[in-house]
Design a protein around this motif. Structure first.
Motif, PDB file in Angstrom:
ATOM      1  N   GLU A 130       0.842  -1.206   0.000  1.00  0.00           N
ATOM      2  CA  GLU A 130       0.000   0.000   0.000  1.00  0.00           C
ATOM      3  C   GLU A 130       0.870   1.246   0.000  1.00  0.00           C
ATOM      4  O   GLU A 130       0.575   2.233  -0.674  1.00  0.00           O
ATOM      5  CB  GLU A 130      -0.933  -0.009   1.221  1.00  0.00           C
ATOM      6  CG  GLU A 130      -2.085   0.978   1.133  1.00  0.00           C
ATOM      7  CD  GLU A 130      -1.763   2.378   1.639  1.00  0.00           C
ATOM      8  OE1 GLU A 130      -2.492   3.308   1.292  1.00  0.00           O
ATOM      9  OE2 GLU A 130      -0.761   2.551   2.374  1.00  0.00           O
ATOM     10  N   GLU A 155      -7.629   1.406   7.650  1.00  0.00           N
ATOM     11  CA  GLU A 155      -6.754   2.590   7.628  1.00  0.00           C
ATOM     12  C   GLU A 155      -7.136   3.365   8.881  1.00  0.00           C
ATOM     13  O   GLU A 155      -8.222   3.158   9.425  1.00  0.00           O
ATOM     14  CB  GLU A 155      -6.992   3.454   6.375  1.00  0.00           C
ATOM     15  CG  GLU A 155      -6.452   2.901   5.069  1.00  0.00           C
ATOM     16  CD  GLU A 155      -4.934   2.846   4.970  1.00  0.00           C
ATOM     17  OE1 GLU A 155      -4.239   3.343   5.886  1.00  0.00           O
ATOM     18  OE2 GLU A 155      -4.454   2.274   3.980  1.00  0.00           O
ATOM     19  N   PHE A 264       0.720   8.568 -10.117  1.00  0.00           N
ATOM     20  CA  PHE A 264      -0.323   7.737  -9.508  1.00  0.00           C
ATOM     21  C   PHE A 264      -1.665   8.442  -9.597  1.00  0.00           C
ATOM     22  O   PHE A 264      -1.755   9.627  -9.330  1.00  0.00           O
ATOM     23  CB  PHE A 264      -0.009   7.456  -8.028  1.00  0.00           C
ATOM     24  CG  PHE A 264      -0.991   6.493  -7.406  1.00  0.00           C
ATOM     25  CD1 PHE A 264      -0.880   5.133  -7.635  1.00  0.00           C
ATOM     26  CD2 PHE A 264      -2.040   6.948  -6.622  1.00  0.00           C
ATOM     27  CE1 PHE A 264      -1.797   4.232  -7.094  1.00  0.00           C
ATOM     28  CE2 PHE A 264      -2.963   6.060  -6.075  1.00  0.00           C
ATOM     29  CZ  PHE A 264      -2.832   4.698  -6.313  1.00  0.00           C
ATOM     30  N   HIS A 327       2.660   7.777   9.440  1.00  0.00           N
ATOM     31  CA  HIS A 327       3.800   8.362   8.720  1.00  0.00           C
ATOM     32  C   HIS A 327       4.578   9.332   9.609  1.00  0.00           C
ATOM     33  O   HIS A 327       5.203  10.265   9.119  1.00  0.00           O
ATOM     34  CB  HIS A 327       3.358   9.095   7.433  1.00  0.00           C
ATOM     35  CG  HIS A 327       2.618   8.225   6.464  1.00  0.00           C
ATOM     36  ND1 HIS A 327       2.375   8.593   5.159  1.00  0.00           N
ATOM     37  CD2 HIS A 327       2.069   6.997   6.582  1.00  0.00           C
ATOM     38  CE1 HIS A 327       1.707   7.635   4.530  1.00  0.00           C
ATOM     39  NE2 HIS A 327       1.502   6.656   5.387  1.00  0.00           N
TER      40      HIS A 327
END
Ligand SMILES: CC(=O)N[C@@H](CCCN)C(=O)O
Length: 353
Positions: A130, A155, A264, A327
């Protein structure tokens, strides 16, 4: 139901210890991650499809069910500034730290504990790309399997079921100028062209609304040389029901002869209210209500749930923790969120779509 927090954490521990940073994508079918999955799911039939380059489709099944749980087990690289060992599950009073605990290994720990404490049929689709940003695993899986009646995609959603999110575009614009001495007038500078395009694009109506972001700019050599080349990496996020091409066309119209390359494109959720994805998501909302899941507002980040919806499979994004911890250094998930997710996933598993 009282969530078995100790068991959730015990399942999460080896998943955090298995380094699955992406990049560098050193994730293999005979590595620690797959071993942890097999140990965590006794009684499941586990199949691993290795697409190469760290892309594994790990499918674990027990019995027959129309509900598919999708959890990605790769993580981003370690962000600067960690004060704990990112690959050790560090337990504090109300939370656990570790790389991927929120995005999204924590959800896998919850599902493994649920498998341990119930004998309900379960179908898990665990993927490892992912974070690579190409979604090869999900796209490949969907090429020949669309029989699921509901996909629950993990998520960080603060334990709220989300059925809508923005689409995403990312790409590069390459500018060409003329090499020259900077005392020479009238030469075309690639850096100047790039700067003009960025300034004009940020002034477009809808730029901020679409979260237009120029993330990297590179080009030229030094102050007294006219820049022969420049490269700009940028992205934006279109709202559900809108087309990414509309804003892209406007931006490229501002860029003279620059060459644009798509990196993307991910569809919004739903992508088109009249199409397959719109119908799938109307169904997803109905299912979420029937299962008693708390519904949350649309989110601005992109998820692979949109790919399921595009294939006609209703998709609900539901996971523990907040995107703010994802992140990030010292990523954590609270015990409260893990326990809550356990109860919500239990509703989904027992109320089978
Ligand atoms: C959940 C999350 O971080 N999604 C990423 C997806 C990037 C796909 N290339 C985002 O919204 O930026």
């Amino acid at each position: 139901m009282t969530a078995p927090l100790e068991d959730i954490l015990a399942h999460l521990e080896p998943l955090v210890e298995a380094d699955s940073q992406n990049p560098p994508r050193h994730i293999s079918a005979d590595g620690a991650l797959v071993a942890a999955v097999r140990r965590g799911l006794p009684g499941f039939v586990v199949n691993v499809r290795d697409l190469g380059d760290g892309c594994l489709i790990i499918e674990a099944r027990r019995g027959e069910t129309g509900t598919l749980f999708n959890v990605h087990l790769d993580t981003v690289p370690v962000a600067p500034g960690w004060s704990h060992d990112p690959h050790v599950l560090t337990r504090a009073e109300d939370r656990a730290f570790g790389l991927g605990v929120c995005d999204t290994k924590g959800a896998a720990g919850v599902l493994f504990a649920l498998a341990q404490h119930t004998d309900e049929p379960m179908h898990l689709l665990l993927t490892t790309d992912e974070e690579a940003g190409k979604s090869r695993c999900i796209r490949t899986y969907l090429e020949d399997s669309t029989e699921a009646r509901l996909a629950v995609v993990a998520e960080p959603t603060d334990c709220l079921a989300r059925t809508e999110h923005r689409g995403i575009f990312s790409g590069v614009a390459r500018f060409e100028g003329e090499s020259a001495h900077a005392s020479d007038t009238g030469r075309r500078s690639a850096v100047h062209d790039a700067a003009r395009m960025i300034a004009a694009a940020l002034d477009l109506p809808g730029a901020a609304e679409s979260r237009l972001n120029f993330g990297r700019i590179e080009g030229g050599v030094k102050a007294n040389m006219v820049a022969a080349e420049a490269e700009v990496q940028f992205g934006f996020r279109n709202r559900p029901g809108t087309e990414h091409r509309d804003l892209l066309r406007q931006i490229s119209g501002l860029a003279g002869g620059a060459r644009f390359e798509e990196r993307f494109v991910g569809p919004a959720l739903p992508h088109d209210r009249d199409g397959a994805s719109g119908r799938a998501q109307a169904e997803a909302q109905a299912l979420a209500s029937r299962l008693g899941l708390p519904l949350g507002a649309p989110v601005d980040f992109w998820t692979e749930a949109s790919l399921f919806a595009e294939a006609g499979i209703p998709a609900i994004v539901l996971g523990a923790g907040s995107i703010r911890q994802a992140h990030n250094a010292d990523e954590f998930v609270t015990y409260g969120q893990l326990a809550k997710l356990y109860d919500l996933y239990a509703e989904v598993v027992t109320g089978d779509a």
